[in-house]
Scaffold this motif. Structure first.
Motif, mmCIF file in Angstrom:
data_model
loop_
_atom_site.group_PDB
_atom_site.id
_atom_site.type_symbol
_atom_site.label_atom_id
_atom_site.label_comp_id
_atom_site.label_asym_id
_atom_site.label_seq_id
_atom_site.Cartn_x
_atom_site.Cartn_y
_atom_site.Cartn_z
ATOM 1 N N MET A 1 0.838 -1.205 0.000
ATOM 2 C CA MET A 1 0.000 0.000 0.000
ATOM 3 C C MET A 1 0.871 1.254 0.000
ATOM 4 O O MET A 1 1.870 1.299 0.688
ATOM 5 C CB MET A 1 -0.908 -0.005 1.227
ATOM 6 N N ASN A 2 0.439 2.211 -0.781
ATOM 7 C CA ASN A 2 1.193 3.452 -0.833
ATOM 8 C C ASN A 2 0.443 4.530 -0.040
ATOM 9 O O ASN A 2 -0.565 5.037 -0.494
ATOM 10 C CB ASN A 2 1.330 3.855 -2.318
ATOM 11 N N PHE A 3 0.942 4.814 1.138
ATOM 12 C CA PHE A 3 0.240 5.791 1.984
ATOM 13 C C PHE A 3 0.606 7.208 1.542
ATOM 14 O O PHE A 3 1.778 7.564 1.507
ATOM 15 C CB PHE A 3 0.636 5.606 3.452
ATOM 16 N N LYS A 4 -0.412 7.999 1.277
ATOM 17 C CA LYS A 4 -0.149 9.395 0.878
ATOM 18 C C LYS A 4 -0.713 10.394 1.884
ATOM 19 O O LYS A 4 -0.189 11.489 2.024
ATOM 20 C CB LYS A 4 -0.788 9.661 -0.488
ATOM 21 N N THR A 5 -1.807 9.998 2.539
ATOM 22 C CA THR A 5 -2.463 10.939 3.445
ATOM 23 C C THR A 5 -2.592 10.332 4.842
ATOM 24 O O THR A 5 -2.781 9.130 4.997
ATOM 25 C CB THR A 5 -3.874 11.295 2.936
ATOM 26 N N ALA A 6 -2.494 11.195 5.847
ATOM 27 C CA ALA A 6 -2.639 10.737 7.240
ATOM 28 C C ALA A 6 -3.565 11.683 7.981
ATOM 29 O O ALA A 6 -3.474 12.915 7.818
ATOM 30 C CB ALA A 6 -1.276 10.704 7.934
ATOM 31 N N GLY A 7 -4.447 11.114 8.787
ATOM 32 C CA GLY A 7 -5.288 11.919 9.673
ATOM 33 C C GLY A 7 -4.805 11.733 11.096
ATOM 34 O O GLY A 7 -4.497 10.608 11.510
ATOM 35 N N VAL A 8 -4.708 12.820 11.826
ATOM 36 C CA VAL A 8 -4.291 12.734 13.227
ATOM 37 C C VAL A 8 -5.473 13.162 14.095
ATOM 38 O O VAL A 8 -5.970 14.284 13.953
ATOM 39 C CB VAL A 8 -3.071 13.645 13.509
ATOM 40 N N ILE A 76 -4.623 6.522 9.983
ATOM 41 C CA ILE A 76 -5.023 7.413 11.084
ATOM 42 C C ILE A 76 -4.061 7.230 12.247
ATOM 43 O O ILE A 76 -3.689 6.096 12.594
ATOM 44 C CB ILE A 76 -6.462 7.075 11.564
ATOM 45 N N LEU A 77 -3.674 8.340 12.855
ATOM 46 C CA LEU A 77 -2.941 8.291 14.129
ATOM 47 C C LEU A 77 -3.921 8.758 15.201
ATOM 48 O O LEU A 77 -4.456 9.867 15.108
ATOM 49 C CB LEU A 77 -1.726 9.226 14.089
ATOM 50 N N ALA A 78 -4.187 7.911 16.184
ATOM 51 C CA ALA A 78 -5.143 8.269 17.232
ATOM 52 C C ALA A 78 -4.381 8.695 18.479
ATOM 53 O O ALA A 78 -3.625 7.894 19.041
ATOM 54 C CB ALA A 78 -6.054 7.084 17.547
ATOM 55 N N VAL A 79 -4.559 9.965 18.907
ATOM 56 C CA VAL A 79 -3.709 10.509 19.980
ATOM 57 C C VAL A 79 -4.483 11.266 21.071
ATOM 58 O O VAL A 79 -3.988 12.264 21.592
ATOM 59 C CB VAL A 79 -2.609 11.428 19.395
ATOM 60 N N GLY A 99 -10.477 -2.112 7.001
ATOM 61 C CA GLY A 99 -9.062 -2.242 6.651
ATOM 62 C C GLY A 99 -8.246 -0.971 6.850
ATOM 63 O O GLY A 99 -7.046 -0.945 6.554
ATOM 64 N N LEU A 100 -8.885 0.082 7.379
ATOM 65 C CA LEU A 100 -8.143 1.332 7.629
ATOM 66 C C LEU A 100 -7.135 1.115 8.754
ATOM 67 O O LEU A 100 -7.510 0.703 9.857
ATOM 68 C CB LEU A 100 -9.130 2.438 8.037
ATOM 69 N N PRO A 101 -5.846 1.390 8.509
ATOM 70 C CA PRO A 101 -4.889 1.263 9.622
ATOM 71 C C PRO A 101 -5.057 2.412 10.616
ATOM 72 O O PRO A 101 -5.011 3.585 10.223
ATOM 73 C CB PRO A 101 -3.517 1.342 8.931
ATOM 74 N N ILE A 102 -5.294 2.058 11.872
ATOM 75 C CA ILE A 102 -5.377 3.064 12.937
ATOM 76 C C ILE A 102 -4.217 2.815 13.894
ATOM 77 O O ILE A 102 -4.107 1.748 14.509
ATOM 78 C CB ILE A 102 -6.733 3.007 13.673
ATOM 79 N N VAL A 103 -3.332 3.799 13.976
ATOM 80 C CA VAL A 103 -2.127 3.683 14.801
ATOM 81 C C VAL A 103 -2.405 4.364 16.141
ATOM 82 O O VAL A 103 -2.619 5.577 16.193
ATOM 83 C CB VAL A 103 -0.916 4.351 14.100
ATOM 84 N N LEU A 104 -2.404 3.573 17.201
ATOM 85 C CA LEU A 104 -2.689 4.094 18.537
ATOM 86 C C LEU A 104 -1.401 4.683 19.115
ATOM 87 O O LEU A 104 -0.391 3.980 19.224
ATOM 88 C CB LEU A 104 -3.216 2.971 19.425
ATOM 89 N N CYS A 105 -1.442 5.957 19.490
ATOM 90 C CA CYS A 105 -0.219 6.630 19.945
ATOM 91 C C CYS A 105 -0.323 7.077 21.398
ATOM 92 O O CYS A 105 0.559 7.773 21.898
ATOM 93 C CB CYS A 105 0.059 7.844 19.059
ATOM 94 N N SER A 106 -1.393 6.722 22.065
ATOM 95 C CA SER A 106 -1.619 7.151 23.450
ATOM 96 C C SER A 106 -1.097 6.077 24.401
ATOM 97 O O SER A 106 -0.978 4.914 24.023
ATOM 98 C CB SER A 106 -3.108 7.382 23.685
ATOM 99 N N THR A 130 -5.275 -2.688 13.507
ATOM 100 C CA THR A 130 -4.720 -2.085 14.729
ATOM 101 C C THR A 130 -3.196 -1.989 14.662
ATOM 102 O O THR A 130 -2.519 -2.979 14.382
ATOM 103 C CB THR A 130 -5.086 -2.946 15.956
ATOM 104 N N ALA A 131 -2.682 -0.810 14.973
ATOM 105 C CA ALA A 131 -1.223 -0.635 15.090
ATOM 106 C C ALA A 131 -0.945 0.232 16.315
ATOM 107 O O ALA A 131 -1.834 0.939 16.805
ATOM 108 C CB ALA A 131 -0.656 -0.004 13.834
ATOM 109 N N VAL A 132 0.281 0.158 16.798
ATOM 110 C CA VAL A 132 0.688 0.915 17.991
ATOM 111 C C VAL A 132 2.001 1.622 17.693
ATOM 112 O O VAL A 132 2.919 1.023 17.122
ATOM 113 C CB VAL A 132 0.901 -0.041 19.198
#
Ligand SMILES: NC(=O)C1=CN([C@@H]2O[C@H](COP(=O)(O)OP(=O)(O)OC[C@H]3O[C@@H](n4cnc5c(N)ncnc54)[C@H](O)[C@@H]3O)[C@@H](O)[C@H]2O)C=CC1
Ligand SMILES: O=C(CO)COP(=O)(O)O
Length: 332
Positions: A1-8, A76-79, A99-106, A130-132
């Motif tokens: 997958m080629n990631f171009k956009t990120a939501g925080v 997505i980065l969830a913070v 299938g949206l990757p959500i990266v948990l940063c908290s 889920t990602a961390v």
């Protein structure tokens, strides 16, 4: 997958710093701020005055108050603060495609349920990946472009590698891993342990005591990680030992500075008065203590911090209690 956009999601200090670092990595970033005043401040001055003053943000970062604007993002980065993760993810759920990757940063454990953030995500947006992301990284340093390295974990190691690649920049190095539990426990527990190190510092108990708390605190992280089914090797990395050492060693840490104030004789109320930023160790301590008890894991330093924060004991009595525990083999 080629990631171009990120939501925080969440424009506190860390969400804002991650937006800056993701922009430096070449992603088109949309940063969601809960408070209109924060969105306005970034839009008008490129500075998040409330949570990350003094750092000019990349002009390419779009800011919004509306979670719907993150609907089309590739990742997505969830913070948000950990205690608000469930409500925040539930509010975002309608916009999260399968299938949206959500990266948990908290970094924290949910009070009441005693759940990790990965469990909270699985319950609120089960169709997400889920990602961390966790490791030694002070927001103010990352936002200023100082070098740092973190752990990026996803059960699917290929996805972890791809996310690490998308988020890595000239000075931001995510190392990838497949153990999401181990990637989370260190960050959640080190905040409580940093309060203990702050107390040691504030009471002027010396460098030896400081090193002892870090080392015995790390043993508590390892035991809880194992009991939760994480790999103890994971917490020897950036997300565990790395973050513990950072947070226990600098009053830049909100958690360590809370402990410092307590060690110098302030009450918990005095130490937290007027603070808008979150001290996750304070928020998570009761849950970490309860979780450890439920798992049957011995965590005397975490027990001591939780008892001091809850007003169940004094700093001096907690120290005395730790120093008079029966001697035991080091590796148990
Ligand atoms: N600041 C740092 O250096 C780092 C922070 N983290 C973690 O990032 C997470 C967020 O911390 P920071 O960005 O530092 O926060 P912060 O302390 O800078 O800001 C507080 C945040 O809480 C949010 N908030 C307040 N009430 C809320 C509610 N009801 N619902 C949702 N959000 C609410 C605010 O909008 C703001 O984003 C924490 O879990 C922290 O442990 C992780 C690594 C570094
Ligand atoms: O997690 C952090 C650094 O990795 C930030 O620590 P504090 O929340 O204690 O400031």
């Amino acid at each position: 997958m080629n990631f171009k956009t990120a939501g925080v999601i969440g424009a506190g200090a860390w969400g804002t710093a991650l937006a800056q670092s993701a922009a430096a990595a070449g992603l088109q970033v949309t940063l969601q701020a809960r408070e209109a005043e924060v969105a306005d401040s970034i839009r008008n001055t490129r500075i998040n005055e409330a949570f990350l003053p003094g750092v000019e943000l990349d002009a390419s970062i779009a800011v919004t108050s509306d979670l719907a604007d993150l609907a089309g993002c590739d990742l997505i980065l969830a913070v948000p603060p950990a205690q608000h993760m469930r409500a925040t993810l539930a509010a975002f759920a309608p916009y999260a495609r399968a299938g949206l990757p959500i990266v948990l940063c908290s970094k924290g454990i949910e009070r009441g349920s005693l759940k990790l953030m990965t469990d909270v995500l699985a319950e609120t947006i089960p169709h997400a990946v889920t990602a961390v992301l966790s490791g030694p990284s002070f927001a103010a340093e990352v936002a200023r472009g100082l070098p740092s390295a973190v752990t990026l974990a996803c059960a699917d190691l290929d996805m972890a590698e791809k996310l690490a690649g998308a988020l890595s920049g000239p000075v931001f190095r995510p190392y990838y891993a497949d153990d999401i539990i181990g990637a989370e426990t260190g960050g959640a527990l080190k905040n409580v342990l940093a309060i203990a190190c702050g107390i040691v510092e504030g009471r002027e108990m010396g460098r030896s005591a400081h090193a002892a708390v870090i080392t015995r605190g790390f043993a508590e992280i390892v035991r809880v990680t194992e009991a939760l089914g994480g790999n103890p090797a994971t917490v020897t990395g950036l997300c565990g030992l790395g973050d513990l050492v950072l947070t226990c060693s600098s009053p830049q840490s909100r958690n360590m500075s809370l402990g410092l104030a307590l060690g110098q004789g302030q009450t918990v109320e005095q130490a937290l008065a007027g603070k808008r930023s979150v001290a996750e160790g304070y928020e998570s301590a009761p849950a970490v203590r309860e979780l450890s008890r439920k798992l049957g894991v011995e965590t005397p330093i975490i027990e001591a911090v939780a008892a001091v924060l809850a007003g169940e004991t004094t700093v001096d009595a907690a120290i005395e209690n730790l120093l008079t525990r029966p001697l035991k083999p080091e590796r148990e």
